[in-house]
Design a protein around this motif. Structure first.
Motif, PDB file in Angstrom:
ATOM      1  N   ALA A   3      -1.326 -62.834   1.838  1.00  0.00           N
ATOM      2  CA  ALA A   3      -1.905 -64.170   2.080  1.00  0.00           C
ATOM      3  C   ALA A   3      -2.509 -64.805   0.825  1.00  0.00           C
ATOM      4  N   THR A  52       2.041 -75.101   4.563  1.00  0.00           N
ATOM      5  CA  THR A  52       1.349 -74.241   3.577  1.00  0.00           C
ATOM      6  C   THR A  52       0.143 -73.483   4.148  1.00  0.00           C
ATOM      7  N   ALA A  94       1.950 -60.845   6.356  1.00  0.00           N
ATOM      8  CA  ALA A  94       1.257 -62.121   6.110  1.00  0.00           C
ATOM      9  C   ALA A  94      -0.144 -61.850   5.569  1.00  0.00           C
ATOM     10  N   ARG A 142       3.977 -66.606   2.279  1.00  0.00           N
ATOM     11  CA  ARG A 142       3.715 -66.777   3.713  1.00  0.00           C
ATOM     12  C   ARG A 142       4.780 -66.047   4.528  1.00  0.00           C
ATOM     13  N   VAL A 143       4.364 -65.465   5.649  1.00  0.00           N
ATOM     14  CA  VAL A 143       5.315 -64.718   6.499  1.00  0.00           C
ATOM     15  C   VAL A 143       5.064 -65.109   7.954  1.00  0.00           C
ATOM     16  N   ASN A 144       6.088 -65.649   8.597  1.00  0.00           N
ATOM     17  CA  ASN A 144       5.997 -66.057  10.006  1.00  0.00           C
ATOM     18  C   ASN A 144       7.213 -65.551  10.755  1.00  0.00           C
ATOM     19  N   LEU A 154       8.884 -74.198   8.696  1.00  0.00           N
ATOM     20  CA  LEU A 154       8.322 -72.979   8.098  1.00  0.00           C
ATOM     21  C   LEU A 154       8.807 -72.767   6.661  1.00  0.00           C
ATOM     22  N   THR A 207       5.425 -58.837  10.864  1.00  0.00           N
ATOM     23  CA  THR A 207       5.230 -60.180  10.293  1.00  0.00           C
ATOM     24  C   THR A 207       3.751 -60.429  10.008  1.00  0.00           C
ATOM     25  N   SER A 251       8.325 -68.300   1.189  1.00  0.00           N
ATOM     26  CA  SER A 251       8.141 -68.328   2.642  1.00  0.00           C
ATOM     27  C   SER A 251       9.173 -67.401   3.281  1.00  0.00           C
ATOM     28  N   THR A 261       0.298 -72.235   7.246  1.00  0.00           N
ATOM     29  CA  THR A 261       0.873 -71.514   8.380  1.00  0.00           C
ATOM     30  C   THR A 261       1.406 -70.171   7.904  1.00  0.00           C
ATOM     31  N   THR A 262       0.711 -69.109   8.257  1.00  0.00           N
ATOM     32  CA  THR A 262       1.209 -67.761   7.953  1.00  0.00           C
ATOM     33  C   THR A 262       0.656 -66.783   8.982  1.00  0.00           C
TER      34      THR A 262
END
Ligand code: NAD
Length: 258
Positions: free
Chosen positions: A182, A242, A178, A187-189, A236, A174, A142, A244-245
């Motif tokens: 993916a 899981t 993501a 994951r990238v936030n 995050l 970002t 993450s 959330t990206t």
């Protein structure tokens, strides 16, 4: 296992850039409270060493400091290699180091422009890329990047075009990473904080006189505190996010809501 237990970060291996002070230090503290091992990465090695020693003594997980300028690709690669070597892996990267320059656009030199873009945008790319390579090999990870509400609105009255542009870039970077990663477990936030009381805002001679004005403009009538960014980052970093990206989380006390 209950939701609070699922949110814990026991055994996760993390680095935090800009971790010596401010938002980075506060979020690193929360990561350690949640059970993680956290490397404190900063150009300011003296302060980073103090922060890491404080965290290491207070928590079960391990913390140590690494000197790294996020604009230097070789230093970034060496930093990530050291984290992997010391901890045995890298689960979470908090790419948070940043600076702000408040200079009218017509007076800004190319070197001043480049400095802000290099640290705030290229620095995030280089750290995310180095962390991403490890995470793609592992098949999980993450990445959390620090943007700003300045990516969404132009803060006034201070002139900070390079800062605003760099932070807008962080959001698109970002989302791009993501999408590229993916299907490969990474994951990238990013987070977009509003005005937060740290050295960046409170110790800057050019910004100090503006604080009363910002408070007057703020729907909640105050600046945020670094600890008010902890829970979103723990979320995050952990295993309850899981799905959330590619998202940007604005935490600004409704500053950008009008
Ligand atoms: P801060 O100045 O308190 O801490 C920033 C840390 O980054 C410092 O320890 C500094 O030594 C380190 N750093 C600077 N350049 C670096 C480099 N090239 N390589 C490695 N480390 C470097 O700032 P803060 O308020 O905690 O800000 C952290 C992040 O949050 C920044 O990206 C900032 O733009 C962003 N942000 C801050 C606010 C705010 O109001 N404070 C609001 C929105 C976003």
């Amino acid at each position: 296992m209950g939701i609070i237990e699922k949110m814990r970060l026991d055994g996760k291996n993390i680095y935090v850039t800009g971790g010596a002070r401010g938002i980075g230090k506060s979020v690193a503290t929360a990561f350690m409270e949640a059970g993680a091992n956290v490397a404190i990465v900063d150009v300011d090695i003296d302060e980073a060493t103090k922060t890491a020693a404080e965290l290491d003594a207070a928590h079960e997980g391990r913390s140590f400091a690494i000197k790294c300028d996020v604009t230097e690709p070789e230093q970034v690669d060496a930093m990530v290699a050291k984290v992997v070597d010391e901890f045995g892996g890298l689960d979470v990267a908090f790419n948070n180091a940043g600076i702000c320059m408040n200079i009218p656009a017509e007076e800004m030199t190319p070197a001043q422009w480049a400095k802000v873009i290099n640290i705030n945008l290229t620095g995030i790319f280089l750290t995310a890329q180095a962390a991403g390579k490890v995470m793609l090999r592992q098949g999980h990870g993450s990445i959390i990047n620090t943007a700003s509400m300045s990516a969404h609105i132009v803060n006034v009255p201070q002139p900070q075009c390079s800062y605003n542009a760099s932070k807008a870039g962080v959001i698109q970077l970002t989302k791009s990473l993501a999408i590229e990663w993916a299907k490969r477990g990474v994951r990238v936030n990013c987070i977009s904080p509003g005005y937060i009381g740290t050295d960046l805002t409170l110790s800057s001679e050019s910004l100090k006189p503006l604080i009363a004005q910002w408070n007057a403009m703020a729907p909640m009538g105050r600046l945020g505190k670094p600890e008010e960014l902890q829970s979103i980052c723990v979320y995050l970093a952990g295993d309850t996010s899981t799905f959330t990206t590619g998202s940007d989380f604005v935490v600004d006390g409704a500053f950008t809501a009008f």
